[in-house]
Write an enzyme that holds these catalytic residues in place. Structure first.
Site, mmCIF file in Angstrom:
data_model
loop_
_atom_site.group_PDB
_atom_site.id
_atom_site.type_symbol
_atom_site.label_atom_id
_atom_site.label_comp_id
_atom_site.label_asym_id
_atom_site.label_seq_id
_atom_site.Cartn_x
_atom_site.Cartn_y
_atom_site.Cartn_z
ATOM 1 N N GLY B 90 0.871 -1.185 0.000
ATOM 2 C CA GLY B 90 0.000 0.000 0.000
ATOM 3 C C GLY B 90 0.896 1.219 0.000
ATOM 4 O O GLY B 90 1.863 1.275 -0.753
ATOM 5 N N SER B 122 5.893 -5.430 -0.932
ATOM 6 C CA SER B 122 5.888 -4.025 -1.368
ATOM 7 C C SER B 122 6.200 -3.094 -0.176
ATOM 8 O O SER B 122 7.304 -3.141 0.343
ATOM 9 C CB SER B 122 4.543 -3.749 -2.035
ATOM 10 O OG SER B 122 4.558 -2.541 -2.743
ATOM 11 N N ALA B 123 5.270 -2.266 0.280
ATOM 12 C CA ALA B 123 5.541 -1.376 1.418
ATOM 13 C C ALA B 123 6.020 -2.161 2.638
ATOM 14 O O ALA B 123 6.880 -1.692 3.393
ATOM 15 C CB ALA B 123 4.289 -0.575 1.769
ATOM 16 N N HIS B 159 8.905 -3.095 -6.850
ATOM 17 C CA HIS B 159 8.279 -2.881 -8.180
ATOM 18 C C HIS B 159 9.304 -2.270 -9.138
ATOM 19 O O HIS B 159 8.964 -1.436 -9.982
ATOM 20 C CB HIS B 159 7.042 -1.966 -8.094
ATOM 21 C CG HIS B 159 5.956 -2.451 -7.181
ATOM 22 N ND1 HIS B 159 5.088 -3.454 -7.537
ATOM 23 C CD2 HIS B 159 5.579 -2.068 -5.940
ATOM 24 C CE1 HIS B 159 4.227 -3.664 -6.535
ATOM 25 N NE2 HIS B 159 4.513 -2.839 -5.556
ATOM 26 N N GLU B 194 9.182 -7.137 -9.855
ATOM 27 C CA GLU B 194 7.982 -7.889 -9.487
ATOM 28 C C GLU B 194 8.187 -9.369 -9.812
ATOM 29 O O GLU B 194 8.522 -9.716 -10.949
ATOM 30 C CB GLU B 194 6.779 -7.343 -10.253
ATOM 31 C CG GLU B 194 6.458 -5.918 -9.856
ATOM 32 C CD GLU B 194 5.234 -5.351 -10.566
ATOM 33 O OE1 GLU B 194 4.754 -5.971 -11.541
ATOM 34 O OE2 GLU B 194 4.753 -4.295 -10.132
#
Lengths: 235, 235
Positions: B90, B122-123, B159, B194
């Site tokens: 997020g 991700s985050a 990413h 990714e």
């Protein structure tokens, strides 16, 4: 009365630095022999001196001299005395941190509200918004606040790109990011494409260039804005 | 001994949430009946409850229950008592702000250093680095610091995308942004594509997945890192 040009980008692909804007800049800065340049955003880490040289080369084409704010002992006074001011692009976090470090955020705001002609490109346009929270830049340094000049009653997203429906990349699109911004902030965001700029003169905000912009508001469907539109309805 | 999986993305294009990682997660969390989920990054502003439901659906496929940290009165205790922990993706600014607000950044670090199995996507992977300064996210909220867990001796750029030589867009490439980071910070950054993840187990850091990663270090030419490489040389 404010007198601002806020451009999405300094350069279009395949053209010289500021080239596409020079006809506008000639008019905008017509009463200036010298403008003050704020090089603090330092794209790719270029030095203040080198960045100012690059800008001086571009402005020489319209017979305007350029002095960097770093050449002055008192940057607040340099702003107050400037005939015109240009803040170039680069990293918005770095730019904002340095403006706070120099204690000139308020001086710059007050000076531009009185009518000193201003050009911003990219990061230099971001800071005209209410906050720098819709920048695309990396947080490479930590500024003491995200609040910026508030010369327009909304935020900008520069270098705006429409979502690519063909993309297989799972990172957030620009639109998703701005929607996330609106989960926590209620003021509008204008997505300004490369080649577009805002002209703020005589109390009006006009979208210039040949491209549409995209307006994002909290809890509303985004809308396209045609070139030439007057944007004072955005609040 | 740290026991971490740090994934660039939660999902690959066209596949279900966490689907490509499930075989790994089954092994990684093999001793867990229930894992603790940290939903604070809230992609697209999804609520803590909805985000936790989504994660529970994915983990149900490998017979692991999921509880959200927001369900606990004492989040520090929830972390200390967890059999396993997952922090989802997020917005990294939002995630870091909330971790500081809850005063659990240090608790999380200490708990993970003792060996509680952890998954970040991700985050949730960004925060394992030294700072969050190489996030791609928008600064939609203002965290009290950019410092993060420091579970690995470098930063991640998740990413990650190689620079597109065909692009006519004048916004900064990922590589340009990381180079700007290195004008002001001296620790390495690993660009993680990714489909890639880091496995940190038994004192080793291994690049997993089928893709190469890209390592950026201050004043050095970036290098590619092959899948399967051991990355403890990065300091």
């Amino acid at each position: 009365m404010k007198n601002l040009l806020l451009a999405s980008t300094s350069s279009l692909y395949g053209t010289d630095y500021l080239e596409y804007l020079l006809p506008e800049l000639k008019l905008h800065f017509k009463n200036c022999k010298t403008i003050l340049f704020i090089p603090y955003a330092r794209p790719s880490g270029i030095s203040h001196e080198e960045y100012t040289k690059k800008v001086a080369l571009a402005f020489a084409k319209i017979n305007i001299a350029v002095k960097g704010i770093h050449e002055y002992k008192n940057p607040a006074l340099a702003i107050q005395n400037a005939e015109g001011i240009f803040t170039g692009g680069g990293n918005t976090f770095l730019l904002v941190k340095q403006l706070y470090h120099d204690k000139i955020m308020t001086t710059l705001k007050e000076t531009l509200e009185k009518g000193t002609p201003y050009l911003g490109t990219s990061a230099g346009s971001n800071i005209a918004g209410l906050t720098m929270q819709t920048t695309n830049d990396m947080p490479i340094v930590y500024p003491p606040s995200f609040q910026t000049l508030g010369l327009i009653p909304f935020n900008l997203n520069v270098h705006f790109l429409d979502t690519d429906p063909q993309s297989t990349h799972m990172g957030e699109s620009r639109e998703t990011r701005i929607n996330e911004f609106h989960q926590f902030n209620n003021f509008p965001v204008l997505g300004l494409k490369e080649g577009s700029w805002l002209e703020i003169k005589e109390g009006k905000i006009i979208l210039k260039g040949n491209l549409s912009a995209k307006l994002f508001r909290q809890n509303r469907i985004p809308i396209g804005v045609a070139p030439g539109s007057e944007l004072s309805f955005i609040k």
